[in-house]
Design an enzyme around this catalytic site. Structure first.
Site, PDB file in Angstrom:
ATOM      1  N   LYS A 248       6.617   6.258   4.778  1.00  0.00           N
ATOM      2  CA  LYS A 248       4.856   6.486   4.199  1.00  0.00           C
ATOM      3  C   LYS A 248       3.812   5.752   5.279  1.00  0.00           C
ATOM      4  CE  LYS A 248       3.575   1.766   2.537  1.00  0.00           C
ATOM      5  NZ  LYS A 248       1.996   1.422   3.607  1.00  0.00           N
TER       6      LYS A 248
ATOM      7  N   ASN B 220       4.425   2.005  14.077  1.00  0.00           N
ATOM      8  CA  ASN B 220       4.552   2.444  13.393  1.00  0.00           C
ATOM      9  C   ASN B 220       5.252   4.409  13.458  1.00  0.00           C
ATOM     10  OD1 ASN B 220       5.700   0.491  12.175  1.00  0.00           O
ATOM     11  ND2 ASN B 220       4.561   0.946   9.836  1.00  0.00           N
TER      12      ASN B 220
ATOM     13  N   CYS C 279       7.739   1.583   4.982  1.00  0.00           N
ATOM     14  CA  CYS C 279       6.778   1.614   5.407  1.00  0.00           C
ATOM     15  C   CYS C 279       6.918   2.516   6.810  1.00  0.00           C
ATOM     16  CB  CYS C 279       7.281   0.368   6.975  1.00  0.00           C
ATOM     17  SG  CYS C 279       6.333  -0.842   6.417  1.00  0.00           S
TER      18      CYS C 279
ATOM     19  N   LYS D 252      18.532   0.157   5.007  1.00  0.00           N
ATOM     20  CA  LYS D 252      19.204  -0.189   6.776  1.00  0.00           C
ATOM     21  C   LYS D 252      19.226  -1.795   6.686  1.00  0.00           C
ATOM     22  CE  LYS D 252      15.544  -3.296   8.859  1.00  0.00           C
ATOM     23  NZ  LYS D 252      14.454  -3.689   9.802  1.00  0.00           N
TER      24      LYS D 252
ATOM     25  N   THR E 105       1.186  -1.189   0.118  1.00  0.00           N
ATOM     26  CA  THR E 105      -0.565   0.102  -0.596  1.00  0.00           C
ATOM     27  C   THR E 105       1.308   1.339   0.137  1.00  0.00           C
ATOM     28  OG1 THR E 105      -0.142  -0.008   2.046  1.00  0.00           O
ATOM     29  CG2 THR E 105      -1.850  -0.873   1.480  1.00  0.00           C
TER      30      THR E 105
ATOM     31  N   GLU F 296       0.717  -7.288   9.859  1.00  0.00           N
ATOM     32  CA  GLU F 296       2.078  -7.548   9.993  1.00  0.00           C
ATOM     33  C   GLU F 296       2.749  -6.791  10.633  1.00  0.00           C
ATOM     34  OE1 GLU F 296       5.632  -6.246   8.364  1.00  0.00           O
ATOM     35  OE2 GLU F 296       3.887  -5.005   7.450  1.00  0.00           O
ATOM     36  N   PHE F 297       3.923  -7.077  11.307  1.00  0.00           N
ATOM     37  CA  PHE F 297       5.324  -6.034  12.334  1.00  0.00           C
ATOM     38  C   PHE F 297       6.341  -6.813  11.921  1.00  0.00           C
ATOM     39  CE2 PHE F 297       1.323  -6.750  15.031  1.00  0.00           C
ATOM     40  CZ  PHE F 297       0.287  -5.026  14.927  1.00  0.00           C
TER      41      PHE F 297
ATOM     42  N   THR G  82      -0.614  -3.099   5.608  1.00  0.00           N
ATOM     43  CA  THR G  82      -0.937  -1.814   6.108  1.00  0.00           C
ATOM     44  C   THR G  82      -2.259  -0.959   5.508  1.00  0.00           C
ATOM     45  OG1 THR G  82       1.441  -1.802   7.208  1.00  0.00           O
ATOM     46  CG2 THR G  82       0.069  -0.122   7.626  1.00  0.00           C
TER      47      THR G  82
HETATM   48  C1  UDX Z   1       9.390  -0.971  10.754  1.00  0.00           C
HETATM   49  C2  UDX Z   1       9.214  -1.564  11.703  1.00  0.00           C
HETATM   50  O1  UDX Z   1       9.790  -1.299  12.769  1.00  0.00           O
HETATM   51  C3  UDX Z   1       8.130  -2.619  11.989  1.00  0.00           C
HETATM   52  O2  UDX Z   1       7.624  -2.868  12.844  1.00  0.00           O
HETATM   53  C4  UDX Z   1       6.880  -2.472  10.232  1.00  0.00           C
HETATM   54  O3  UDX Z   1       6.487  -3.667  10.423  1.00  0.00           O
HETATM   55  C5  UDX Z   1       7.792  -2.439   9.351  1.00  0.00           C
HETATM   56  O4  UDX Z   1       8.830  -1.278   9.256  1.00  0.00           O
HETATM   57  P1  UDX Z   1      11.375  -1.820   8.509  1.00  0.00           P
HETATM   58  O5  UDX Z   1      11.076  -0.707   7.596  1.00  0.00           O
HETATM   59  O6  UDX Z   1      11.750  -2.951   8.406  1.00  0.00           O
HETATM   60  O7  UDX Z   1       9.971  -1.991   9.891  1.00  0.00           O
HETATM   61  O8  UDX Z   1      12.886  -1.594   9.523  1.00  0.00           O
HETATM   62  P2  UDX Z   1      13.411  -0.844  11.078  1.00  0.00           P
HETATM   63  O9  UDX Z   1      14.394  -1.605  11.522  1.00  0.00           O
HETATM   64  O10 UDX Z   1      12.013  -0.123  11.462  1.00  0.00           O
HETATM   65  O11 UDX Z   1      14.147   0.379  10.688  1.00  0.00           O
HETATM   66  C6  UDX Z   1      13.593   1.559   9.957  1.00  0.00           C
HETATM   67  C7  UDX Z   1      14.429   2.849   9.550  1.00  0.00           C
HETATM   68  O12 UDX Z   1      14.435   3.763  11.147  1.00  0.00           O
HETATM   69  C8  UDX Z   1      15.784   2.393   8.659  1.00  0.00           C
HETATM   70  O13 UDX Z   1      16.251   3.726   8.027  1.00  0.00           O
HETATM   71  C9  UDX Z   1      16.992   2.086  10.449  1.00  0.00           C
HETATM   72  O14 UDX Z   1      17.943   2.564   9.936  1.00  0.00           O
HETATM   73  C10 UDX Z   1      16.366   3.548  10.829  1.00  0.00           C
HETATM   74  N1  UDX Z   1      16.416   4.088  12.384  1.00  0.00           N
HETATM   75  C11 UDX Z   1      15.857   2.801  13.030  1.00  0.00           C
HETATM   76  C12 UDX Z   1      17.020   4.777  12.657  1.00  0.00           C
HETATM   77  O15 UDX Z   1      17.373   5.985  12.238  1.00  0.00           O
HETATM   78  N2  UDX Z   1      17.487   4.810  14.876  1.00  0.00           N
HETATM   79  C13 UDX Z   1      16.936   3.169  14.624  1.00  0.00           C
HETATM   80  O16 UDX Z   1      17.263   4.309  16.380  1.00  0.00           O
HETATM   81  C14 UDX Z   1      16.310   2.977  14.456  1.00  0.00           C
END
Ligand code: UDX
Length: 448
Positions: free
Chosen positions: A276, A221, A273, A336, A95, A161-162, A131
């Site tokens: 958006k 989120n 995620c 990441k 989405t 989902e998480f 989502t």
């Molecule tokens: C996220 C949510 O964590 C997850 O539960 C949901 O289902 C989808 O979105 P994800 O997008 O895989 O998951 O990444 P996440 O690990 O949350 O990191 C998101 C971004 O934040 C990354 O760019 C990461 O580098 C950044 N980040 C994370 C930081 O800059 N600082 C932090 O302390 C943690």
């Protein structure tokens, strides 16, 4: 033993491919559908179209037709086959943000319901995992009942989902919680059966109504984004006041009401995620007449986007005020580590900005070079970190892969033009680099 309940998964991206493989691992017969035939063909060969640790192992173990597999996992592009096969149908399509708007694009979710429902001629449970804005499930339920020959025997539940990219397999097999928005006892019973394994292993199973289930995801989120932007706002203060945000975060984290996680200051959050989802949440709150309740998310978004600009400015300042003609090595392109996903990646966005301001940028990412090249074909891409660093006037560390933390400052120092390292993630050891004669700079940290 195989379960008699048969599962289908619609949409085979990061979420769906992992969910399908994990359901097969849990003992179910699974049929996955994607509208892109290349995706199902690749998966049917046991190959993952995305990089996600552990996913290819699961595929090799379960995809039908592969040597020594359980044969529990197959793929199709036919909606009729999907409906004939399954009792529980998971919707895992994306989405994305709508072009030029904050709201999310529901067209893939809607298309999934419109395509599947006319084939549902016996009792079935459709389960949304994508989502979506709160209220979508109620609307989709009405459409499902209207279109399905089975009528009200076709039900819709919501089960957000998480999963985190990079840990998607782990998060799907051993979720920290399972949220089930259930319209009926029958739906709850079926979902309990589907998740019997993780429930037995201790994952909390929370049954709720449809709107609450949808909201849990948006709220989670929003909270995570807020935590990251909070520490990045503190980094801005540290920069102005000569403080050290890394030390500050560590000290805050010892208070277990605050906690250490998600307090890593740097160039901020990206990915498919968080950015958006907070925007879609603001858009939906506006439609519901409660925009003020989440207007703080606009500030969260803006703190986050400022960090990208701050990294570009720090690079410019370190290079004597101009980027023109300067050679910059960028370590990392994925949003990441342990992922090849470059959607709204802060690292790639910064690399692009540096290039547009006249720098010669060479990028290296252990897994995301190809995806990055598709988005930014005008940047140079190197095969290793050392190759990227050759003749660089500055090296930028923008995605915190473990391999970058383990780089030897001496070895990198031998190939660069100038020993300048800028840490956009605050995960390198400043002492180590400074001892090897590098100028180390980072966001939110003192210069020396
Ligand atoms: C996220 C949510 O964590 C997850 O539960 C949901 O289902 C989808 O979105 P994800 O997008 O895989 O998951 O990444 P996440 O690990 O949350 O990191 C998101 C971004 O934040 C990354 O760019 C990461 O580098 C950044 N980040 C994370 C930081 O800059 N600082 C932090 O302390 C943690």
């Amino acid at each position: 033993m195989n379960s008699p309940t048969k599962i289908t998964v619609i949409g085979l991206g990061y979420l769906g491919a992992t969910h399908a493989a994990a359901m097969a691992e849990m003992g179910f017969e699974v049929l996955g559908l994607d509208i892109v035939p290349e995706k199902t063909e690749e998966l049917a060969r046991g190959r993952s179209p995305i990089y996600e640790p552990g996913l290819e192992d699961l595929l090799r173990r379960h995809v039908a037709g592969l040597p020594d597999s359980t044969g529990r996992l197959s793929f199709t592009t036919s909606w009729a086959d999907l409906a004939a096969f399954g009792d529980v149908h998971f919707i895992c399509v994306n989405t994305p943000q709508r072009a030029g708007e904050y709201a999310c694009d529901m067209s893939y979710v809607e298309a999934a319901v419109e395509s599947l429902a006319p084939h549902l001629d016996r009792p079935a449970l459709v389960v949304g995992k994508s989502t979506v804005p709160v209220g979508s499930a109620a609307r989709l339920t009405r459409r499902l009942v209207e279109l399905a020959p089975a009528g009200e025997a076709a039900e819709l539940a919501w089960n957000p989902e998480f999963l985190r990219e990079g840990y998607a397999v782990e998060d799907t097999l051993r979720p920290d919680r399972i949220v089930a928005g259930c319209p009926s006892e029958r739906a709850e019973t079926l979902l309990r059966e589907v998740y019997a394994r993780p429930i037995a292993a201790g994952s909390p199973f929370l049954v709720t109504d449809l709107p609450t289930a949808e909201l849990v995801k948006s709220a989670a989120n929003a909270f995570l984004s807020t935590k990251i932007s909070f520490i990045n706002a503190m980094a801005e203060i540290c920069e102005a006041a000569d403080g050290d945000v890394v030390m500050l975060a560590e000290a805050l984290g010892h208070d277990d009401r605050i906690g250490k996680k998600f307090l890593q200051a740097g160039i901020g959050f990206g990915g498919g995620c968080l950015p958006k989802d907070i925007r879609a949440f603001m858009a939906r709150a506006g439609e519901l007449g409660v925009a003020d309740a989440v207007s703080f998310l606009r500030e969260i978004d803006s703190i986050n986007m400022r960090r990208r600009g701050a990294m570009v400015e720090l690079t410019k300042e370190t290079l004597g005020g101009t980027l023109l003609g300067k050679r910059v090595a960028v370590l990392g392109a994925a949003f990441k580590p342990d992922s090849d996903d470059v959607r709204d990646s802060p690292a790639l966005n910064i690399a692009g900005q540096l290039h547009l301001q006249g720098a010669q940028v060479t990028v290296f990412d252990p897994k995301a070079n190809e995806n990055a090249r598709r988005v930014f074909p005008t940047l140079r891409y190197a095969g290793t970190a050392i190759e990227a660093a050759e003749h660089a006037d500055a090296v930028l560390h923008l995605t915190p892969w473990r391999a970058f933390r383990e780089l030897d400052p001496e070895a990198v120092g031998e190939v660069v033009a100038e020993r300048r390292i800028l840490d956009g993630r605050n995960t390198l050891d400043p002492e180590l680099w400074r001892k090897a004669g590098w100028t180390y700079r980072a966001l939110g940290r003192p210069t020396a």
